[in-house]
Each structure stands twice: as structure tokens, then as C-alpha cells.
Design a protein around this motif. Structure first.
Motif, mmCIF file in Angstrom:
data_model
loop_
_atom_site.group_PDB
_atom_site.id
_atom_site.type_symbol
_atom_site.label_atom_id
_atom_site.label_comp_id
_atom_site.label_asym_id
_atom_site.label_seq_id
_atom_site.Cartn_x
_atom_site.Cartn_y
_atom_site.Cartn_z
ATOM 1 N N VAL A 165 -5.351 10.905 -3.208
ATOM 2 C CA VAL A 165 -4.649 12.292 -2.946
ATOM 3 C C VAL A 165 -3.738 12.354 -1.717
ATOM 4 O O VAL A 165 -4.368 11.583 -0.625
ATOM 5 N N LYS A 166 -2.417 12.652 -1.716
ATOM 6 C CA LYS A 166 -1.668 12.535 -0.461
ATOM 7 C C LYS A 166 -1.540 13.768 0.057
ATOM 8 O O LYS A 166 -0.903 14.892 -0.471
ATOM 9 N N LEU A 167 -2.140 13.946 1.358
ATOM 10 C CA LEU A 167 -1.954 15.184 1.834
ATOM 11 C C LEU A 167 -0.688 15.261 2.996
ATOM 12 O O LEU A 167 -0.886 14.238 3.901
ATOM 13 N N LEU A 212 0.846 -1.312 -0.157
ATOM 14 C CA LEU A 212 -0.105 -0.058 0.021
ATOM 15 C C LEU A 212 0.866 1.348 -0.077
ATOM 16 O O LEU A 212 0.336 2.408 -0.091
ATOM 17 N N HIS A 213 2.018 1.086 0.148
ATOM 18 C CA HIS A 213 2.816 2.349 0.191
ATOM 19 C C HIS A 213 4.379 2.205 -0.266
ATOM 20 O O HIS A 213 5.197 1.671 0.235
ATOM 21 N N VAL A 214 4.459 2.561 -1.696
ATOM 22 C CA VAL A 214 5.685 2.505 -2.291
ATOM 23 C C VAL A 214 6.003 3.896 -2.938
ATOM 24 O O VAL A 214 5.002 4.659 -3.428
ATOM 25 N N HIS A 215 7.425 3.951 -3.343
ATOM 26 C CA HIS A 215 7.579 5.123 -4.044
ATOM 27 C C HIS A 215 8.726 4.703 -5.320
ATOM 28 O O HIS A 215 9.595 3.696 -5.057
ATOM 29 N N LEU A 216 7.717 4.338 -6.543
ATOM 30 C CA LEU A 216 8.422 3.581 -7.500
ATOM 31 C C LEU A 216 9.547 4.250 -8.332
ATOM 32 O O LEU A 216 9.594 5.452 -8.542
ATOM 33 N N THR A 236 5.204 -0.535 2.924
ATOM 34 C CA THR A 236 6.557 -0.504 3.094
ATOM 35 C C THR A 236 7.142 0.914 3.344
ATOM 36 O O THR A 236 8.157 1.008 3.817
ATOM 37 N N ASP A 237 6.763 1.719 2.598
ATOM 38 C CA ASP A 237 7.200 2.915 2.138
ATOM 39 C C ASP A 237 8.595 2.701 1.440
ATOM 40 O O ASP A 237 9.425 3.836 1.468
ATOM 41 N N VAL A 238 8.784 1.831 0.629
ATOM 42 C CA VAL A 238 9.853 1.444 0.048
ATOM 43 C C VAL A 238 10.226 2.721 -1.119
ATOM 44 O O VAL A 238 9.284 3.340 -1.458
ATOM 45 N N GLU A 274 -0.768 6.964 6.997
ATOM 46 C CA GLU A 274 0.602 6.232 6.754
ATOM 47 C C GLU A 274 1.451 6.575 8.045
ATOM 48 O O GLU A 274 1.489 7.629 8.552
ATOM 49 N N HIS A 275 2.190 5.388 8.096
ATOM 50 C CA HIS A 275 3.314 5.543 9.233
ATOM 51 C C HIS A 275 2.716 5.853 10.435
ATOM 52 O O HIS A 275 3.413 6.027 11.588
ATOM 53 N N ALA A 276 1.505 5.675 10.888
ATOM 54 C CA ALA A 276 0.919 6.021 12.179
ATOM 55 C C ALA A 276 1.451 7.531 12.406
ATOM 56 O O ALA A 276 1.532 7.989 13.652
HETATM 57 ZN ZN LIG Z 1 6.404 7.362 1.600
#
Ligand SMILES: [Zn+2]
Length: 464
Positions: free
Chosen positions: A203-205, A96-100, A375-377, A259-261
Motif C-alpha cells: 500500500v502506498k501512503l 524498487l520504485h517505478v511507474h510502469l 529510480t522513480d522512473v 521513498e525518496h528519503a
Molecule cells: Zn514515485
């Protein structure tokens, strides 16, 4: 071509559980499969239900046609049957959380990840990735995030790059941007509209948005049919000073995932607690209850803290992850360089963030709330693209989730968050996204690391 693929496939089947998946054995790409594919083995369906032993899953025309006990349903004699022995059949995994980035775009499918949500990227980069015609995971994205006038990019990049990649909303084309600077509600609405026009589904805030602009962005996203993910202040980023919106305010604005708590440390502080001191269970309970009431998914990305808090374990553990035995030298060098930047103080802050996230995960789950896996990879340390989702599952179990609930976080709950009801669970009629792993992850979550087959929308990716 088809026959040779089948031969490879069946050859693989004969020795299926003795094979070690090194990155040199990555799937070669999709190929057509027979009309009906039958899988026999233990099934964990992604709903959080207990495993179904001696299960039968019938796939046809890219969909799940049947799921039940072995012997409960006939199938055509021409069907290809894969008896996976003591292996386990799972839904395709979702990060659910990557930066490709293009150089690790091929790391996800071999790790069993059939869908990813990109959580901030230039639209130009996303277009490049989408034009890649090889077999890749399904991609949902936010495009450039919305941040306040004091955007975090100013901390990480020189002015010349900030000027190129970060611009006030409404200041022209947004294809190259990684953040739109937003100060007012009107700018927030314009920024959301531009993302909707570019095909974003979320949308990411971000953490420096003023509250009024934040609320306007969330409302506009709802109006445009976009979902909202949010990344607020944490102890280990810039501390809590510059952050304006806390988790309770974000929940009130109706965000779909936190995200990330992040933002909880600020809310905890505003409620009178000190997130660096021993945690107050009453405050944790209050925050967890608000999360559950909002039906918001907590995506804690424990992986992003873990590598900073326990760098030695994280480094050693890499080899057990899919793709972890053959990490390209430049990536490994980058990992080491990132890890060297920490001080005892920054590790202490990351440790407090991790502890808070773990406490929230445990309590939200106990209260019947939604936990998602991401993961926030490649952020953080030793955060391996693709493979690290398996570490995230283990960290969720360590935080207090039963293994089937951790798997649900990366399957059923993740698909629900993405608004994709035909993914994430092994149910009749759903898309045939399926992963087979060796062993029983309900007993040992690390079994998910031994990926044996990956099937995406009915197409089997062979291990060579
Ligand atoms: Zn991230």
C-alpha cells in the motif's frame, strides 16, 4: 528454434565482451535452456559479501543448485558452460520504485532488471501489463495510492481528470483510479481492503494523508498482510506546508519503506533544524537511528533528484546506460520538456532534498540499516526506464556505499523488502535470476551498465 537460439547464444559468447549492447540488440525473449547451466566467473552474491573470484554457479530447473569456487563441484558433461572471463555474475536486479507504462515495459529486462515494484498506477494499466505474454520482469505493485483530501493530483491535473482518476475511498470501483482520497480512519481501512482484494502486495501512503488515517491504513495493511511504502513531503514537491506526516511518525506507524528519503525534511524541521541550511549531523544521526531501529528500508531514489540538480551531466550520462543509445524521440522530447520546467529556486530545493537523502543514506548504512535501490522512473529529469537503475547504483556509491553494498540495495535488500526470500541473493535453492556484466563492479560500479546476460528463473535471454 532452440538450436538457433543456442547458436546465437554461443556466437554471442565468443565475442561476449566486445559486444556493445544497443537497444536494437535487445533480448529476443525467453527460451528453454539445457537442464544444467554452469556459470564461471567472479560472483557478487547480493548479500553484501566481498566478491568470490573464480566462482562457480550451477543452475538447474530454474533454481540455483550450487555456488562455490571453480573446481569444488562436478557437473554433468552435458551441462552448458558459460565462462564469463573477467565478467561478474550478480543476482537479477530489482528496481524498487517505478511507474510502469506499456511503451517502456520492455526496457527493464535488457537492463538486467528481473523484478520491479510499481509504486502507484491504475489497476487497469497494471492488468494490461500483466496480460503481456512476452518476457517481462516480475511485477509487484501498490495500485492506486492513498492520499488526503487535498491530493497532489489536483496540482498536476485539470478538474475533469481529477474527477476521473481520483475519488474518495468507498466511492465505487477503483480500477481506473491513480489515487484514493482518504480523510478518516474508516475510509483508510476501506481503501486498504479494496487494494488487498485487487492483489496489491504493498500500500502506498502519500504525503497529504491526515495522521489518524495514515496510522489506520498502516495498521489495516498489517492486518491484511500487505506491506507499506510511503512517500511523504519533500522540499521540491509542494514544500513541507501541506504535508502532515513526517518520517518519524511514519516509522512509528511501522512502514516497510520510505521513498525518496521523503518526510525527513519535515521531521528535521520539527526537531528544530532548517533543511535548506547546512545540515546538523546530530539531527541526521537521530533520524538515521530511528530508521535503523524500525528495520525500515530507505529507498532514496537519488536518481529522481540528480537529473534536476545536474541536468547536463544526467543528459550526457544517458548514453552510458543500458538502452541509453537509442532513446525513442518522444521520450527524449519529454525529458527535455520536463527539464525546462525548472527554475533556479526549484533546482535549489531539489539540491537540498538530494543532500539530505545522501546524508541519510550514508548514516543509515554506517549504522547497519537497510538501503534499497529504486529510480522513480519516469519521474524527475532524464530518468531512463530500465537503464537508470545503474545510475542509481553509482549515486549510492557516491553517497558513501561501498559498491557491493550498492548492489545489495538492488538485490538482497530489495528482495527482503518485497518479502521474496528466494530472490535477490545467489544462494542454493533460490530462483535462478542472474545477470552477467562485463568487468568488476566491486571496483567500478559503472561496470554494471555493461549487461551481457540476463537469466530469469533459469531462462536465458539471449543477446543477438
Ligand atoms: Zn514515485
Amino acid at each position: 528454434m532452440l538450436n538457433s537460439v543456442r547458436k546465437r547464444y554461443l556466437g554471442c559468447l565468443a565475442g561476449i565482451f566486445s559486444l556493445a549492447l544497443a537497444s536494437s540488440q535487445l533480448p529476443s525473449g525467453p527460451d528453454a535452456e539445457p537442464d544444467v547451466l554452469v556459470l564461471k566467473g567472479r560472483v557478487i552474491d547480493g548479500t553484501g559479501a566481498a566478491p568470490l573470484e573464480q566462482g562457480l554457479v550451477i543452475l538447474a530447473a530454474g533454481k540455483i543448485q550450487y555456488i562455490g569456487k571453480q573446481g569444488s563441484r562436478d557437473y554433468p558433461a552435458t551441462a552448458r558452460v558459460l565462462d564469463v572471463g573477467d565478467g561478474t555474475i550478480l543476482p537479477g536486479l530489482i528496481d524498487l520504485h517505478v511507474h510502469l507504462r506499456p511503451h517502456y515495459w520492455d526496457a527493464f529486462l535488457p537492463a538486467g532488471i528481473t523484478t520491479v515494484r510499481d509504486a502507484n498506477n491504475a489497476l487497469a494499466t497494471l492488468r494490461t501489463l500483466q496480460q503481456d505474454t512476452a518476457a517481462r520482469p516480475r511485477l509487484l505493485y501498490t495500485g492506486p495510492m492513498l492520499d488526503g483530501p487535498t491530493t497532489i493530483m489536483k496540482r498536476f491535473f485539470p478538474d475533469s481528470l481529477v474527477a476521473r482518476y481520483v475519488r474518495p475511498a468507498t466511492a465505487g470501483p477503483i480500477g481506473e483510479l491513480i489515487a484514493q482520497q482518504v480523510e478518516t480512519p474508516a475510509q483508510a481501512r476501506a481503501a486498504v481492503d479494496s487494494l488487498a482484494a485487487h492483489g496489491a502486495s504493498f500500500v502506498k501512503l502519500y504525503e497529504q494523508l491526515p495522521l489518524a488515517a495514515y496510522q489506520a491504513a498502516a495498521a489495516q495493511a498489517r492486518k491484511r498482510g500487505l506491506r507499506v511504502m510511503t512517500d511523504l513531503g519533500m522540499l521540491q514537491t509542494r514544500g513541507l506546508k501541506g504535508a502532515q506526516v513526517d518520517a518519524l511518525q511514519a516509522l512509528q506507524a511501522g512502514v516497510h519503506s520510505i521513498e525518496h528519503a521523503s518526510g525527513y525534511a519535515l521531521a528535521y524541521q520539527r526537531l528544530g533544524g532548517d533543511p535548506m541550511a547546512p545540515l546538523d549531523t546530530r539531527l541526521i544521526d537521530q533520524l538515521a537511528r530511528a530508521t535503523v531501529r524500525g528495520r525500515t528500508t530507505l529507498v532514496p531514489t537519488l536518481s529522481v533528484f540528480y537529473g534536476t540538480v545536474q541536468p547536463d551531466s544526467a543528459r550526457q550520462d544517458l548514453a552510458t546506460l543500458p538502452g541509453g543509445k537509442a532513446i525513442p524521440a518522444p521520450m527524449m522530447a519529454w525529458f527535455e520538456q520536463q527539464a525546462r520546467q525548472h527554475t533556479p529556486a526549484s533546482r535549489g530545493r531539489a539540491s537540498a532534498d538530494l543532500r539530505l537523502a545522501q546524508a541519510l543514506v550514508r548514516r543509515v548504512h554506517q549504522l547497519g540499516g537497510l538501503i534499497g535501490a529504486g529510480t522513480d522512473v519516469p519521474a524527475g529529469d532524464y530518468n531512463l526506464p530500465g537503464g537508470n537503475l545503474h545510475r542509481e547504483l553509482a549515486l549510492l556509491v557516491e553517497a558513501g556505499l561501498p559498491p557491493v553494498a550498492a548492489i545489495q540495495a538492488a538485490t538482497g535488500t530489495a528482495a527482503r523488502l518485497l518479502g521474496l526470500p528466494t530472490l535477490g541473493t545467489l544462494r542454493r535453492g533460490n530462483l535462478a535470476d542472474v545477470v552477467v556484466v562485463a568487468g568488476n563492479p566491486a571496483q567500478d560500479i559503472r561496470a554494471t551498465r555493461r549487461v551481457r546476460y540476463v537469466i530469469q528463473a533459469g531462462r536465458v535471454l539471449t543477446l543477438q
